[in-house]
Design a protein around this motif. Structure first.
Motif, mmCIF file in Angstrom:
data_model
loop_
_atom_site.group_PDB
_atom_site.id
_atom_site.type_symbol
_atom_site.label_atom_id
_atom_site.label_comp_id
_atom_site.label_asym_id
_atom_site.label_seq_id
_atom_site.Cartn_x
_atom_site.Cartn_y
_atom_site.Cartn_z
ATOM 1 N N SER A 84 26.669 -27.021 39.386
ATOM 2 C CA SER A 84 28.066 -27.300 39.715
ATOM 3 C C SER A 84 28.312 -27.220 41.221
ATOM 4 O O SER A 84 29.084 -28.011 41.781
ATOM 5 C CB SER A 84 28.985 -26.302 38.986
ATOM 6 N N ARG A 85 27.644 -26.295 41.878
ATOM 7 C CA ARG A 85 27.813 -26.152 43.326
ATOM 8 C C ARG A 85 27.342 -27.401 44.069
ATOM 9 O O ARG A 85 27.852 -27.728 45.148
ATOM 10 C CB ARG A 85 27.068 -24.918 43.803
ATOM 11 N N PHE B 268 30.335 -29.567 44.343
ATOM 12 C CA PHE B 268 31.534 -28.952 44.892
ATOM 13 C C PHE B 268 31.536 -29.090 46.414
ATOM 14 O O PHE B 268 30.547 -28.804 47.084
ATOM 15 C CB PHE B 268 31.585 -27.474 44.510
ATOM 16 N N PRO C 134 33.148 -27.654 49.702
ATOM 17 C CA PRO C 134 33.971 -26.557 50.241
ATOM 18 C C PRO C 134 34.976 -27.078 51.278
ATOM 19 O O PRO C 134 34.771 -28.109 51.911
ATOM 20 C CB PRO C 134 32.943 -25.621 50.884
ATOM 21 N N VAL D 19 37.489 -18.781 47.834
ATOM 22 C CA VAL D 19 36.761 -20.044 47.955
ATOM 23 C C VAL D 19 37.764 -21.182 47.851
ATOM 24 O O VAL D 19 38.614 -21.207 46.962
ATOM 25 C CB VAL D 19 35.703 -20.183 46.849
ATOM 26 N N PHE E 264 36.051 -30.657 43.563
ATOM 27 C CA PHE E 264 35.045 -31.594 43.070
ATOM 28 C C PHE E 264 35.556 -33.005 43.382
ATOM 29 O O PHE E 264 36.362 -33.569 42.637
ATOM 30 C CB PHE E 264 34.820 -31.395 41.571
ATOM 31 N N PRO F 244 34.536 -25.165 35.291
ATOM 32 C CA PRO F 244 34.146 -24.848 36.666
ATOM 33 C C PRO F 244 35.313 -24.821 37.650
ATOM 34 O O PRO F 244 35.426 -23.884 38.458
ATOM 35 C CB PRO F 244 33.151 -25.976 37.000
ATOM 36 N N TYR F 245 36.179 -25.841 37.598
ATOM 37 C CA TYR F 245 37.289 -25.867 38.569
ATOM 38 C C TYR F 245 38.315 -24.762 38.328
ATOM 39 O O TYR F 245 39.175 -24.517 39.171
ATOM 40 C CB TYR F 245 37.969 -27.235 38.591
ATOM 41 N N LEU G 286 34.561 -19.121 41.536
ATOM 42 C CA LEU G 286 33.421 -19.628 42.297
ATOM 43 C C LEU G 286 33.720 -20.977 42.918
ATOM 44 O O LEU G 286 33.116 -21.371 43.919
ATOM 45 C CB LEU G 286 32.200 -19.755 41.385
ATOM 46 N N PHE G 287 34.658 -21.705 42.305
ATOM 47 C CA PHE G 287 34.960 -23.067 42.743
ATOM 48 C C PHE G 287 36.462 -23.267 42.915
ATOM 49 O O PHE G 287 37.039 -24.235 42.422
ATOM 50 C CB PHE G 287 34.377 -24.074 41.744
ATOM 51 N N GLY H 214 33.558 -31.481 37.738
ATOM 52 C CA GLY H 214 33.921 -30.070 37.651
ATOM 53 C C GLY H 214 34.598 -29.703 36.348
ATOM 54 O O GLY H 214 35.161 -28.610 36.228
ATOM 55 N N TYR I 248 30.283 -27.188 32.875
ATOM 56 C CA TYR I 248 28.988 -26.780 33.415
ATOM 57 C C TYR I 248 27.878 -27.582 32.734
ATOM 58 O O TYR I 248 28.095 -28.195 31.671
ATOM 59 C CB TYR I 248 28.760 -25.286 33.187
#
Length: 252
Positions: A46-47, A50, A52, A63, A67, A144-145, A149-150, A217, A220
């Motif tokens: 997933s990262r 993503f 940043p 963070v 996405f 994930p979104y 972490l995201f 996003g 996973y």
């Protein structure tokens, strides 16, 4: 119980489908265990999608970002178009099933009716009942979104954990991937002459549909793989049930 045992052991087709179904179940749980105890696989994949961004307020623990593939108009259109592929396949199967029922004495009609019925039952039990009505409502795994972490507000939980804070329509497992996996089952129904032509296209649609969920996003990697595979597990299981029933019916 003895009749069931005899139906499986002494009938080659029933035995083959039963073994295949059990193997698929084993593979599904093996992957679940792998992703549960190695959650860094999900996080790393997933990262990779993503992007940043700088947070508006200086906070070393926060963070920010998103996405970005999901915001691209072309990718969003393709995802929406592919979303309806299982529904189109289901309509085509219903039409084929009705035609087969109108001509029950035609060659291979019994086999075709069974194959169409198995596929439609799998679509109903898999993406709709198992995934959307059950797992996505009780798994509580954030997408994930939605995780911190995201750039989301909720803590990450690994695949198979029911300790998340998602309240509805959660991440585990992917319904779209389950529908995409069902498309692969349709290759089994194609005439031999059409499989080399349509089979690769169906596989590409199935994989791209699933990949979009990770890139956007929305899920996973584990959600997508286990969702995709869940329909194949049910397909082989339902087929095994039909073959066992046929074998028992034909027993003296």
């Amino acid at each position: 119980m003895n009749a069931l045992y005899d139906a499986i052991v002494h009938d080659r087709r029933a035995r083959r489908w039963t073994i295949l179904a059990l193997a698929m179940v084993f593979l599904w749980f093996l992957l679940l265990v792998l992703f549960h105890f190695l959650p860094q696989i999900d996080i790393a994949v997933s990262r990779a999608f993503f992007v940043p961004a700088t947070c508006p307020e200086a906070n070393p623990t926060r963070v920010c970002g998103g996405f970005t593939y999901g915001r691209d108009a072309l990718y969003a259109f393709l995802r929406k178009a592919l979303f309806y592929a299982p529904a189109i396949g289901a309509v085509a199967l219903v039409i084929a099933l009705l035609n087969a029922l109108r001509n029950p004495r035609s060659p291979d009609s019994t086999r075709r009716i069974k194959n169409y019925a198995v596929s439609l039952i799998t679509l109903l039990l898999g993406p709709y009942v198992l995934v959307n009505l059950i797992l996505k409502q009780v798994s509580e795994r954030p997408r994930p979104y939605e995780t911190d972490l995201f750039a989301g507000p909720l803590p990450f939980v690994p695949a198979g954990s029911f300790a998340g804070q998602c309240e509805d329509n959660c991440s585990f497992i992917s319904g779209e991937a389950a529908g995409a996996g069902w498309l692969v089952c349709l290759i089994f129904l194609l005439p031999d002459r059409l499989r080399p032509v349509l089979g690769p296209a169906i596989i590409v649609v199935s994989f791209v549909t699933s990949a979009f969920r990770v890139a956007f996003g929305g899920h996973y990697l584990s959600d997508v793989l286990l969702g995709w595979l869940s329909t194949l597990v049910l397909f082989t299981a339902v087929f095994a049930v039909f073959e066992i029933a046929r074998s028992r019916k034909n027993q003296p």
